[in-house]
Design a protein around this motif. Structure first.
Motif, PDB file in Angstrom:
ATOM      1  N   VAL A 159      41.859 -38.126 -10.452  1.00 56.60           N
ATOM      2  CA  VAL A 159      42.929 -37.441 -11.154  1.00 56.60           C
ATOM      3  C   VAL A 159      42.448 -37.136 -12.568  1.00 56.60           C
ATOM      4  CG1 VAL A 159      44.021 -39.562 -12.011  1.00 56.60           C
ATOM      5  CG2 VAL A 159      45.403 -37.494 -11.700  1.00 56.60           C
ATOM      6  N   HIS A 160      42.968 -36.048 -13.124  1.00 58.45           N
ATOM      7  CA  HIS A 160      42.640 -35.676 -14.507  1.00 58.45           C
ATOM      8  C   HIS A 160      43.932 -35.404 -15.267  1.00 58.45           C
ATOM      9  CE1 HIS A 160      38.695 -35.060 -12.677  1.00 58.45           C
ATOM     10  NE2 HIS A 160      38.186 -35.133 -13.897  1.00 58.45           N
ATOM     11  N   PHE A 161      43.939 -35.825 -16.520  1.00 60.33           N
ATOM     12  CA  PHE A 161      45.087 -35.588 -17.389  1.00 60.33           C
ATOM     13  C   PHE A 161      44.704 -34.605 -18.481  1.00 60.33           C
ATOM     14  CE2 PHE A 161      45.742 -39.780 -15.595  1.00 60.33           C
ATOM     15  CZ  PHE A 161      47.083 -39.748 -15.229  1.00 60.33           C
ATOM     16  N   VAL A 162      45.558 -33.635 -18.710  1.00 56.93           N
ATOM     17  CA  VAL A 162      45.395 -32.707 -19.822  1.00 56.93           C
ATOM     18  C   VAL A 162      46.409 -33.145 -20.875  1.00 56.93           C
ATOM     19  CG1 VAL A 162      45.444 -30.315 -20.579  1.00 56.93           C
ATOM     20  CG2 VAL A 162      44.649 -30.885 -18.267  1.00 56.93           C
ATOM     21  N   VAL A 163      45.906 -33.797 -21.925  1.00 58.92           N
ATOM     22  CA  VAL A 163      46.755 -34.520 -22.869  1.00 58.92           C
ATOM     23  C   VAL A 163      46.812 -33.789 -24.203  1.00 58.92           C
ATOM     24  CG1 VAL A 163      47.219 -36.773 -23.904  1.00 58.92           C
ATOM     25  CG2 VAL A 163      45.976 -36.633 -21.746  1.00 58.92           C
ATOM     26  N   GLY A 164      48.006 -33.759 -24.799  1.00 63.10           N
ATOM     27  CA  GLY A 164      48.176 -33.184 -26.115  1.00 63.10           C
ATOM     28  C   GLY A 164      48.869 -31.836 -26.076  1.00 63.10           C
ATOM     29  N   PRO A 165      49.239 -31.324 -27.253  1.00 64.90           N
ATOM     30  CA  PRO A 165      49.890 -30.007 -27.322  1.00 64.90           C
ATOM     31  C   PRO A 165      48.937 -28.912 -26.851  1.00 64.90           C
ATOM     32  CG  PRO A 165      49.306 -30.789 -29.517  1.00 64.90           C
ATOM     33  CD  PRO A 165      49.076 -31.931 -28.587  1.00 64.90           C
ATOM     34  N   PRO A 166      49.464 -27.747 -26.479  1.00 66.45           N
ATOM     35  CA  PRO A 166      48.629 -26.698 -25.879  1.00 66.45           C
ATOM     36  C   PRO A 166      47.412 -26.314 -26.704  1.00 66.45           C
ATOM     37  CG  PRO A 166      50.949 -26.152 -25.668  1.00 66.45           C
ATOM     38  CD  PRO A 166      50.893 -27.377 -26.516  1.00 66.45           C
ATOM     39  N   SER A 198      46.076 -33.168  -8.694  1.00 67.12           N
ATOM     40  CA  SER A 198      44.779 -33.628  -9.200  1.00 67.12           C
ATOM     41  C   SER A 198      44.658 -33.427 -10.704  1.00 67.12           C
ATOM     42  CB  SER A 198      43.640 -32.878  -8.491  1.00 67.12           C
ATOM     43  OG  SER A 198      43.742 -31.477  -8.740  1.00 67.12           O
ATOM     44  N   GLU A 199      45.605 -32.681 -11.306  1.00 72.91           N
ATOM     45  CA  GLU A 199      45.596 -32.462 -12.747  1.00 72.91           C
ATOM     46  C   GLU A 199      47.027 -32.545 -13.266  1.00 72.91           C
ATOM     47  OE1 GLU A 199      42.741 -29.704 -14.830  1.00 72.91           O
ATOM     48  OE2 GLU A 199      44.597 -28.596 -15.158  1.00 72.91           O
ATOM     49  N   ILE A 200      47.234 -33.415 -14.251  1.00 67.84           N
ATOM     50  CA  ILE A 200      48.575 -33.672 -14.769  1.00 67.84           C
ATOM     51  C   ILE A 200      48.599 -33.371 -16.265  1.00 67.84           C
ATOM     52  CG2 ILE A 200      50.341 -35.439 -15.147  1.00 67.84           C
ATOM     53  CD1 ILE A 200      49.180 -36.874 -12.669  1.00 67.84           C
ATOM     54  N   HIS A 201      49.574 -32.596 -16.703  1.00 72.71           N
ATOM     55  CA  HIS A 201      49.692 -32.216 -18.103  1.00 72.71           C
ATOM     56  C   HIS A 201      50.671 -33.165 -18.816  1.00 72.71           C
ATOM     57  CE1 HIS A 201      47.568 -28.253 -17.996  1.00 72.71           C
ATOM     58  NE2 HIS A 201      47.783 -28.432 -16.686  1.00 72.71           N
ATOM     59  N   ILE A 202      50.236 -33.675 -19.968  1.00 69.94           N
ATOM     60  CA  ILE A 202      51.066 -34.568 -20.780  1.00 69.94           C
ATOM     61  C   ILE A 202      51.062 -34.036 -22.207  1.00 69.94           C
ATOM     62  CG2 ILE A 202      51.496 -36.956 -21.471  1.00 69.94           C
ATOM     63  CD1 ILE A 202      49.798 -37.874 -19.180  1.00 69.94           C
ATOM     64  N   ASP A 244      53.289 -34.362 -24.632  1.00 67.34           N
ATOM     65  CA  ASP A 244      54.026 -35.112 -25.651  1.00 67.34           C
ATOM     66  C   ASP A 244      53.325 -36.391 -26.107  1.00 67.34           C
ATOM     67  OD1 ASP A 244      54.433 -36.135 -23.078  1.00 67.34           O
ATOM     68  OD2 ASP A 244      56.257 -37.171 -23.696  1.00 67.34           O
ATOM     69  N   VAL A 245      52.120 -36.651 -25.622  1.00 71.38           N
ATOM     70  CA  VAL A 245      51.361 -37.843 -26.013  1.00 71.38           C
ATOM     71  C   VAL A 245      50.090 -37.412 -26.729  1.00 71.38           C
ATOM     72  CG1 VAL A 245      50.144 -39.902 -25.190  1.00 71.38           C
ATOM     73  CG2 VAL A 245      52.276 -39.182 -24.093  1.00 71.38           C
ATOM     74  N   GLU A 246      49.768 -38.087 -27.826  1.00 70.65           N
ATOM     75  CA  GLU A 246      48.543 -37.777 -28.546  1.00 70.65           C
ATOM     76  C   GLU A 246      47.331 -38.243 -27.742  1.00 70.65           C
ATOM     77  OE1 GLU A 246      48.482 -39.227 -32.506  1.00 70.65           O
ATOM     78  OE2 GLU A 246      50.391 -38.286 -33.066  1.00 70.65           O
ATOM     79  N   PRO A 247      46.268 -37.434 -27.671  1.00 69.93           N
ATOM     80  CA  PRO A 247      45.089 -37.810 -26.885  1.00 69.93           C
ATOM     81  C   PRO A 247      44.520 -39.176 -27.267  1.00 69.93           C
ATOM     82  CG  PRO A 247      44.958 -35.504 -27.509  1.00 69.93           C
ATOM     83  CD  PRO A 247      46.138 -36.064 -28.231  1.00 69.93           C
ATOM     84  N   THR A 248      44.425 -39.460 -28.563  1.00 72.79           N
ATOM     85  CA  THR A 248      43.873 -40.749 -28.997  1.00 72.79           C
ATOM     86  C   THR A 248      44.723 -41.902 -28.482  1.00 72.79           C
ATOM     87  OG1 THR A 248      42.993 -39.714 -30.993  1.00 72.79           O
ATOM     88  CG2 THR A 248      43.148 -42.110 -30.979  1.00 72.79           C
ATOM     89  N   ALA A 249      46.030 -41.757 -28.567  1.00 69.07           N
ATOM     90  CA  ALA A 249      46.931 -42.807 -28.087  1.00 69.07           C
ATOM     91  C   ALA A 249      46.820 -42.983 -26.576  1.00 69.07           C
ATOM     92  CB  ALA A 249      48.368 -42.475 -28.476  1.00 69.07           C
ATOM     93  N   PHE A 250      46.660 -41.883 -25.848  1.00 71.43           N
ATOM     94  CA  PHE A 250      46.525 -41.965 -24.388  1.00 71.43           C
ATOM     95  C   PHE A 250      45.241 -42.691 -24.005  1.00 71.43           C
ATOM     96  CE2 PHE A 250      45.691 -40.251 -20.107  1.00 71.43           C
ATOM     97  CZ  PHE A 250      46.910 -40.541 -19.510  1.00 71.43           C
ATOM     98  N   LEU A 251      44.163 -42.447 -24.740  1.00 65.84           N
ATOM     99  CA  LEU A 251      42.908 -43.144 -24.459  1.00 65.84           C
ATOM    100  C   LEU A 251      43.023 -44.637 -24.756  1.00 65.84           C
ATOM    101  CD1 LEU A 251      40.311 -40.555 -25.799  1.00 65.84           C
ATOM    102  CD2 LEU A 251      40.630 -41.266 -23.427  1.00 65.84           C
ATOM    103  N   ILE A 252      43.754 -44.992 -25.809  1.00 64.45           N
ATOM    104  CA  ILE A 252      43.970 -46.410 -26.110  1.00 64.45           C
ATOM    105  C   ILE A 252      44.754 -47.059 -24.972  1.00 64.45           C
ATOM    106  CG2 ILE A 252      45.146 -48.012 -27.669  1.00 64.45           C
ATOM    107  CD1 ILE A 252      44.528 -46.034 -29.937  1.00 64.45           C
TER     108      ILE A 252
END
Length: 531
Positions: A131-138, A171-175, A177-185
């Protein structure tokens, strides 16, 4: 050992194997010439026949060999991360690749014996990612690889997302409303139990932990915020704690805001809070602050809110963005001079409101005002008294510019507001005093002021400009240099430990003391504080 062929002489195992090979040849006969041999061939001949045997057993399809090797490599070695992945992904890939150097039997799995180590290597890594996440604003997205099983084990939200009754095979989920750095933590904690928090990202991480219901990480974020809590960020953290429904953090914020209200409301963070949080703060009865400072802080917040809404910073717009919050400021509790010099000239109040407040201050028949009339109660200061008795002598206590000092520590966070001092033992007298509060040699607060004593053995408070936050289990030094009547009271029968309410104080002598003050006796009989 030998075996007997049907109808034939005894032959050795090797010759029998060669005969079988000839019978099983795809063409029905051996592809090379078979000449008569004794039942046990010489070693040179057997080696030659063995070479021929094994060369014919292996398939001659080079494509099959390449495919097998490539499949093995694709499983052992990790793919390189995409350019947008974090450096930790590159580090994991490099580590796995380095583990493959050496003997072919070695593997990255064998090089990391614990499950935790192996899981940690898979964090932010393309290897086996499903799975892949696309994180952060557009405009600032990051694509993060992950593994459904690991995420589902660590979060009920991810469990429902991937394996629940309504799970979708995305297989790809868009998020967004979460900051990429916070999601990685968040992901790093779920893969390795490691938590890396920083002041700039802890609030975003707390949001991610709350969103995906990872309570241990959320608790770590709250603890981090509590330890870093101070006047300049207390209002912002209060706003966030209310949003995240963290009552313990909310209570800690109120402790700081109440005790250090002037510092908190004059901070930049105060101008960043939302309107509901502003209203709650303005309703607070226990704020230790003058109302004129509250009014100035409210105007600063209104100016910031105008800029956020794209409005011109002007009194009319400031009043509009404040709305009913303006009527939570206790303007009548100011002095007449404070009102005349400040609020009356701000142009935020209407002419009628200004006239009515002036009349309220001066007229016998006071008009009805929409503003609260009663002054805030503030916090009641507490006093820690470290002596059991006091005394005086005909030649004590002498000063002459020498320093009286003592060290102390507490078992919970408090706010030291000032010191209680002994005064003259021979009638009324005025003292000039310089007081300081230090931690490991660094001056945290000081003040030069005066106090009057009435000739009694009472203590007389001397205040710092602002209460100072004092952390638990750390020694601080308070000192005083007095100038005035040298015949003063001094303390006796000092205690090394004093219980004051919920706070336990520990005292020890200070090397800064040059006038005789110590644990057993001397000056500085009291610490005045809020808790």
């Amino acid at each position: 050992m030998s075996v007997r062929q049907a109808g034939g002489p005894d032959v050795c195992d090797f010759c029998h194997m060669m005969a079988l090979h000839a019978e099983l040849s795809p063409t029905g006969s051996c592809h090379h010439a078979v000449r008569p041999r004794p039942h046990c061939a010489p070693s040179e001949e057997r080696e030659e026949m063995a070479a021929e045997l094994f060369s014919t057993n292996l398939p001659h399809n080079n494509e099959v060999e390449v495919e097998v090797v490539e499949v093995k490599k694709s499983f052992i070695q990790l793919n390189k991360p995409e350019p947008t992945s974090e450096s930790v992904c590159e580090r994991n890939t490099d580590q796995l690749s380095n583990n493959n150097v050496g003997e072919e039997a070695d593997s990255w799995q064998a090089a990391h014996p614990t499950l935790r180590e192996r899981n940690a290597l898979m964090f932010n890594n393309e290897q086996m990612a499903d799975v892949h996440f696309v994180v952060g604003p557009p405009e600032e997205t990051h694509r993060v690889p992950a593994h459904k099983y690991v995420l589902a084990v660590g979060s009920s939200v991810f469990g429902a997302m991937f394996y629940g009754d309504l799970a979708e095979g995305q297989s790809e989920i868009h998020i967004p409303d979460v900051e990429p750095t916070a999601f990685l933590i968040l992901l790093k904690y779920m893969y390795s139990d490691e938590i890396e928090l920083e002041a700039d990202t802890v609030l975003a991480t707390l949001y991610a932990a709350k969103k995906y219901i990872v309570p241990a990480l959320a608790k770590a974020c709250v603890n981090f915020l509590e330890t870093s809590l101070e006047a300049k960020n207390a209002c912002v953290l209060l706003s966030q704690s209310r949003l995240f429904e963290e009552p313990e953090l909310t209570q800690r914020c109120w402790e700081v805001i109440d005790a250090q209200a002037e510092l908190a409301l004059r901070s930049e963070g105060f101008c960043e809070i939302d309107l509901p949080t502003l209203e709650i703060i303005l309703q607070r009865e226990t704020l230790n602050i003058r109302e004129v400072v509250v009014f100035q802080a409210v105007l600063s917040w209104a100016a910031a809110e105008c800029r956020r809404q794209g409005l011109v910073v002007a009194p009319r717009n400031q009043r509009a963005v404040l709305g009913k919050a303006l009527y939570l400021v206790r303007i009548p509790s100011m002095t007449l001079q404070e009102f005349a010099d400040g609020a009356a000239q701000s142009n935020v109040l209407t002419l009628k409101e200004t006239c009515n407040v002036f009349l309220w201050f001066t007229a016998t028949n006071k008009p009805v005002l929409e503003f609260p009339l009663v002054k805030r109660a503030g916090l009641a200061p507490q006093r820690c008294h470290r002596f059991q008795s006091s005394a005086y002598r005909s030649n004590q206590w002498r000063y002459r510019g020498r320093c009286d000092s003592i060290q102390f520590s507490v078992d919970r966070r408090i706010f030291v507001a000032g010191l209680g001092m002994y005064g003259s033992s021979s009638g009324k007298a005025e003292y000039s005093v310089k007081i300081e509060l230090k931690r490991q040699g660094t001056v945290l607060a000081h003040n030069i002021t005066k106090f009057l004593s009435d000739g009694s053995s009472s203590t007389f408070p001397v205040w710092f400009e602002h209460p100072v936050q004092v952390e638990q289990d750390t020694f601080y030094t308070v000192s005083a240099v007095l100038d005035g009547n040298e015949l003063s009271y001094f303390g006796q029968e000092g205690m090394t430990e004093v219980q004051c309410g919920k706070v336990t104080f520990q005292f020890q002598c200070s090397s800064d003391s040059t006038n005789g003050t110590g644990v057993q006796g001397g000056q500085i009989p009291e610490l005045v504080f809020y808790s």
